[in-house]
Design a protein around this motif. Structure first.
Motif, PDB file in Angstrom:
ATOM      1  N   ALA A   1       0.832  -1.205   0.000  1.00 22.05           N
ATOM      2  CA  ALA A   1       0.000   0.000   0.000  1.00 22.05           C
ATOM      3  C   ALA A   1       0.868   1.257   0.000  1.00 22.05           C
ATOM      4  O   ALA A   1       0.612   2.206  -0.749  1.00 22.05           O
ATOM      5  N   GLY A   2       1.892   1.277   0.834  1.00 27.34           N
ATOM      6  CA  GLY A   2       2.765   2.446   0.889  1.00 27.34           C
ATOM      7  C   GLY A   2       3.511   2.669  -0.407  1.00 27.34           C
ATOM      8  O   GLY A   2       3.631   3.800  -0.892  1.00 27.34           O
ATOM      9  N   THR A   3       4.014   1.591  -1.011  1.00 22.27           N
ATOM     10  CA  THR A   3       4.777   1.709  -2.262  1.00 22.27           C
ATOM     11  C   THR A   3       3.891   2.180  -3.406  1.00 22.27           C
ATOM     12  O   THR A   3       4.270   3.075  -4.180  1.00 22.27           O
ATOM     13  N   LEU A   4       2.710   1.577  -3.537  1.00 23.82           N
ATOM     14  CA  LEU A   4       1.809   1.959  -4.621  1.00 23.82           C
ATOM     15  C   LEU A   4       1.195   3.337  -4.406  1.00 23.82           C
ATOM     16  O   LEU A   4       0.698   3.944  -5.350  1.00 23.82           O
ATOM     17  N   ARG A   5       1.235   3.811  -3.189  1.00 24.25           N
ATOM     18  CA  ARG A   5       0.772   5.176  -2.939  1.00 24.25           C
ATOM     19  C   ARG A   5       1.836   6.190  -3.326  1.00 24.25           C
ATOM     20  O   ARG A   5       1.527   7.239  -3.888  1.00 24.25           O
ATOM     21  N   ALA A   6       3.110   5.881  -3.061  1.00 26.37           N
ATOM     22  CA  ALA A   6       4.179   6.863  -3.259  1.00 26.37           C
ATOM     23  C   ALA A   6       4.714   6.917  -4.689  1.00 26.37           C
ATOM     24  O   ALA A   6       4.811   8.000  -5.284  1.00 26.37           O
ATOM     25  N   LEU A   7       5.096   5.774  -5.241  1.00 22.52           N
ATOM     26  CA  LEU A   7       5.787   5.785  -6.531  1.00 22.52           C
ATOM     27  C   LEU A   7       4.945   6.332  -7.686  1.00 22.52           C
ATOM     28  O   LEU A   7       5.423   7.184  -8.439  1.00 22.52           O
ATOM     29  N   PRO A   8       3.702   5.879  -7.878  1.00 27.37           N
ATOM     30  CA  PRO A   8       2.916   6.457  -8.982  1.00 27.37           C
ATOM     31  C   PRO A   8       2.691   7.955  -8.816  1.00 27.37           C
ATOM     32  O   PRO A   8       2.742   8.709  -9.788  1.00 27.37           O
ATOM     33  N   ALA A   9       2.455   8.411  -7.573  1.00 30.44           N
ATOM     34  CA  ALA A   9       2.255   9.842  -7.327  1.00 30.44           C
ATOM     35  C   ALA A   9       3.513  10.629  -7.649  1.00 30.44           C
ATOM     36  O   ALA A   9       3.465  11.688  -8.287  1.00 30.44           O
ATOM     37  N   GLY A  10       4.671  10.110  -7.215  1.00 28.28           N
ATOM     38  CA  GLY A  10       5.929  10.792  -7.503  1.00 28.28           C
ATOM     39  C   GLY A  10       6.225  10.844  -8.998  1.00 28.28           C
ATOM     40  O   GLY A  10       6.685  11.868  -9.518  1.00 28.28           O
ATOM     41  N   ALA A  11       5.965   9.734  -9.689  1.00 32.34           N
ATOM     42  CA  ALA A  11       6.195   9.699 -11.135  1.00 32.34           C
ATOM     43  C   ALA A  11       5.290  10.699 -11.859  1.00 32.34           C
ATOM     44  O   ALA A  11       5.728  11.403 -12.785  1.00 32.34           O
ATOM     45  N   LEU A  12       4.034  10.781 -11.434  1.00 31.77           N
ATOM     46  CA  LEU A  12       3.098  11.723 -12.048  1.00 31.77           C
ATOM     47  C   LEU A  12       3.580  13.163 -11.879  1.00 31.77           C
ATOM     48  O   LEU A  12       3.594  13.952 -12.832  1.00 31.77           O
ATOM     49  N   LEU A  13       3.997  13.512 -10.661  1.00 39.96           N
ATOM     50  CA  LEU A  13       4.459  14.876 -10.410  1.00 39.96           C
ATOM     51  C   LEU A  13       5.764  15.173 -11.151  1.00 39.96           C
ATOM     52  O   LEU A  13       5.971  16.301 -11.622  1.00 39.96           O
ATOM     53  N   LEU A  14       6.646  14.186 -11.258  1.00 44.12           N
ATOM     54  CA  LEU A  14       7.905  14.402 -11.969  1.00 44.12           C
ATOM     55  C   LEU A  14       7.655  14.633 -13.455  1.00 44.12           C
ATOM     56  O   LEU A  14       8.335  15.460 -14.087  1.00 44.12           O
ATOM     57  N   ILE A  15       6.694  13.926 -14.004  1.00 41.25           N
ATOM     58  CA  ILE A  15       6.331  14.143 -15.413  1.00 41.25           C
ATOM     59  C   ILE A  15       5.805  15.566 -15.608  1.00 41.25           C
ATOM     60  O   ILE A  15       6.108  16.228 -16.605  1.00 41.25           O
ATOM     61  N   LEU A  16       5.035  16.048 -14.637  1.00 41.78           N
ATOM     62  CA  LEU A  16       4.463  17.391 -14.745  1.00 41.78           C
ATOM     63  C   LEU A  16       5.516  18.483 -14.584  1.00 41.78           C
ATOM     64  O   LEU A  16       5.493  19.488 -15.303  1.00 41.78           O
ATOM     65  N   CYS A  17       6.456  18.301 -13.649  1.00 36.63           N
ATOM     66  CA  CYS A  17       7.429  19.373 -13.384  1.00 36.63           C
ATOM     67  C   CYS A  17       8.698  19.240 -14.222  1.00 36.63           C
ATOM     68  O   CYS A  17       9.374  20.239 -14.492  1.00 36.63           O
ATOM     69  N   ARG A  18       9.058  18.013 -14.599  1.00 33.87           N
ATOM     70  CA  ARG A  18      10.247  17.729 -15.414  1.00 33.87           C
ATOM     71  C   ARG A  18      11.499  18.429 -14.868  1.00 33.87           C
ATOM     72  O   ARG A  18      12.197  19.143 -15.578  1.00 33.87           O
ATOM     73  N   ARG A  19      11.748  18.181 -13.596  1.00 32.44           N
ATOM     74  CA  ARG A  19      12.894  18.813 -12.940  1.00 32.44           C
ATOM     75  C   ARG A  19      13.489  17.847 -11.922  1.00 32.44           C
ATOM     76  O   ARG A  19      12.770  17.300 -11.093  1.00 32.44           O
ATOM     77  N   LEU A  20      14.830  17.652 -12.004  1.00 34.03           N
ATOM     78  CA  LEU A  20      15.518  16.756 -11.094  1.00 34.03           C
ATOM     79  C   LEU A  20      16.288  17.554 -10.046  1.00 34.03           C
ATOM     80  O   LEU A  20      16.639  18.717 -10.263  1.00 34.03           O
ATOM     81  N   PRO A  21      16.555  16.947  -8.889  1.00 34.18           N
ATOM     82  CA  PRO A  21      17.349  17.652  -7.870  1.00 34.18           C
ATOM     83  C   PRO A  21      18.785  17.853  -8.329  1.00 34.18           C
ATOM     84  O   PRO A  21      19.270  17.156  -9.224  1.00 34.18           O
ATOM     85  N   ARG A  22      19.461  18.813  -7.692  1.00 35.31           N
ATOM     86  CA  ARG A  22      20.856  19.094  -8.018  1.00 35.31           C
ATOM     87  C   ARG A  22      21.691  19.101  -6.749  1.00 35.31           C
ATOM     88  O   ARG A  22      21.219  19.491  -5.689  1.00 35.31           O
ATOM     89  N   GLY A  23      22.950  18.699  -6.891  1.00 33.18           N
ATOM     90  CA  GLY A  23      23.896  18.776  -5.788  1.00 33.18           C
ATOM     91  C   GLY A  23      23.437  18.026  -4.550  1.00 33.18           C
ATOM     92  O   GLY A  23      23.012  16.868  -4.600  1.00 33.18           O
ATOM     93  N   GLU A  24      23.501  18.715  -3.400  1.00 30.29           N
ATOM     94  CA  GLU A  24      23.181  18.087  -2.119  1.00 30.29           C
ATOM     95  C   GLU A  24      21.716  17.686  -2.005  1.00 30.29           C
ATOM     96  O   GLU A  24      21.341  16.914  -1.116  1.00 30.29           O
ATOM     97  N   TRP A  25      20.894  18.194  -2.916  1.00 29.29           N
ATOM     98  CA  TRP A  25      19.481  17.862  -2.821  1.00 29.29           C
ATOM     99  C   TRP A  25      19.153  16.442  -3.260  1.00 29.29           C
ATOM    100  O   TRP A  25      18.040  15.969  -3.057  1.00 29.29           O
ATOM    101  N   TRP A  26      20.147  15.725  -3.809  1.00 35.27           N
ATOM    102  CA  TRP A  26      19.930  14.303  -4.053  1.00 35.27           C
ATOM    103  C   TRP A  26      19.820  13.563  -2.715  1.00 35.27           C
ATOM    104  O   TRP A  26      18.882  12.786  -2.505  1.00 35.27           O
ATOM    105  N   TRP A  27      20.793  13.801  -1.795  1.00 30.80           N
ATOM    106  CA  TRP A  27      20.728  13.081  -0.526  1.00 30.80           C
ATOM    107  C   TRP A  27      19.704  13.692   0.426  1.00 30.80           C
ATOM    108  O   TRP A  27      19.075  12.971   1.209  1.00 30.80           O
ATOM    109  N   LYS A  28      19.512  15.008   0.342  1.00 30.10           N
ATOM    110  CA  LYS A  28      18.499  15.628   1.191  1.00 30.10           C
ATOM    111  C   LYS A  28      17.104  15.121   0.812  1.00 30.10           C
ATOM    112  O   LYS A  28      16.258  14.881   1.688  1.00 30.10           O
ATOM    113  N   SER A  29      16.858  14.961  -0.469  1.00 33.88           N
ATOM    114  CA  SER A  29      15.560  14.447  -0.914  1.00 33.88           C
ATOM    115  C   SER A  29      15.349  13.024  -0.416  1.00 33.88           C
ATOM    116  O   SER A  29      14.231  12.635  -0.065  1.00 33.88           O
ATOM    117  N   TRP A  30      16.434  12.248  -0.369  1.00 32.10           N
ATOM    118  CA  TRP A  30      16.310  10.879   0.118  1.00 32.10           C
ATOM    119  C   TRP A  30      15.981  10.875   1.612  1.00 32.10           C
ATOM    120  O   TRP A  30      15.097  10.138   2.060  1.00 32.10           O
TER     121      TRP A  30
END
Length: 300
Positions: free
Chosen positions: A38-67
């Protein structure tokens, strides 16, 4: 026309309102004994949808901060949330989160140097008391593992709120939410495969509808407005708005799932709502400038 502050509070409050429906949705629509799925199917599709909409990846330290934020706000929180939801009645599972405002207020005073006022402490104590009234009157078996999961989830989310405020937002909430959802979902995925495994039977249409609702409305939309609120409101104010989630959960349990609701529980709900109001109307509830590194959004 709503003032900027009222609009911000109202939109931020939509997130915990939607989260309050998670417990009933889990009970009525999702397969049993699959909290990590339930947790995985709630998070991954939502994140993929938003990433498609914003088309922007983290930079620098925000890779580990995002994690880190993704684990606290999404990965660990979702797993613990669904464990609690499966093992406890909806209202009880949600109401354990009523301790979160006090935890956030204490952490924010140490980490963010937010002023810990008597009003906030009194409101937090009142909110916790209201929570206790509701929990103690719940006519249901209280599972120890479920309670521990709910408490751990509260601590995880509280830490995520404070760190999100401290680190700010290097991009609009649509992007930072996508990063956290994907990081949290990818963290959950191997745990899911090792512990639960994939479902032995195909998901039903009912299951798919439940997951779709939680992913789109209860996650993608809810977290975007939530992180927007974190960026522009004091951390403790945002946390108090989170108390709307248990109120919604127990009212839905009463109206739809036919769970009992006593007069003492009603009094508890009133006290919880009063504690939220006390913080919102205080001067400390006014929007604050975005923290260093965050992206300010145009006023509406």
């Amino acid at each position: 026309m709503l003032s900027n502050r009222t609009y911000l509070l109202a939109t931020t409050a939509l997130a915990p309102t939607l989260w309050g429906t998670t417990y009933l949705t889990t009970t009525l629509f999702l397969p049993e004994d699959q909290p990590l799925l339930a947790g995985t199917l709630r998070a991954l599709p939502a994140g993929a949808l938003l990433l498609i909409l914003c088309r922007r990846l983290p930079r620098g330290e925000w890779w580990w901060k995002s994690w880190v934020l993704g684990v606290l706000n999404i990965g660990a929180f979702f797993a613990l949330l669904f464990i609690a939801a499966y093992r406890l009645p909806g209202g009880v599972a949600a109401i354990v989160g009523g301790l979160q405002p006090l935890v956030v207020a204490l952490l924010a005073s140490r980490v963010l140097h937010e002023r810990l006022t008597g009003r906030v402490l009194a409101a937090g104590a009142a909110g916790s008391f209201g929570v206790c009234l509701i929990v103690l009157q719940a006519q249901a078996r209280l599972d120890a593992i479920g309670i521990l999961a709910a408490v751990a989830g509260t601590l995880s989310m509280a830490s995520g709120i404070v760190l999100s405020k401290k680190w700010g937002q290097p991009a609009p909430p649509l992007a930072t939410t996508a990063w956290q959802l994907i990081a949290g979902g990818l963290t959950l995925l191997p745990v899911l495969l090792m512990i639960e495994g994939l479902p032995a039977t195909p998901l039903t249409t009912t299951n798919i509808v439940g997951y779709a609702y939680l992913s789109v409305a209860g996650t993608a939309f809810a977290y975007v407005v939530w992180f927007r609120g974190i960026a522009r409101l004091p951390a403790s104010t945002t946390a108090f708005l989170g108390l709307l989630s248990p109120v919604v959960a127990i009212l839905l349990g009463w109206t739809i799932a036919r769970e009992s609701l006593s007069s003492i529980q009603v009094a508890g709900i009133v006290i919880v709502l009063g504690s939220i109001s006390a913080v919102i109307v205080s001067k400390s509830a006014k929007p604050v400038p975005a923290t260093e590194g965050s992206v300010a959004e145009p006023s509406r």
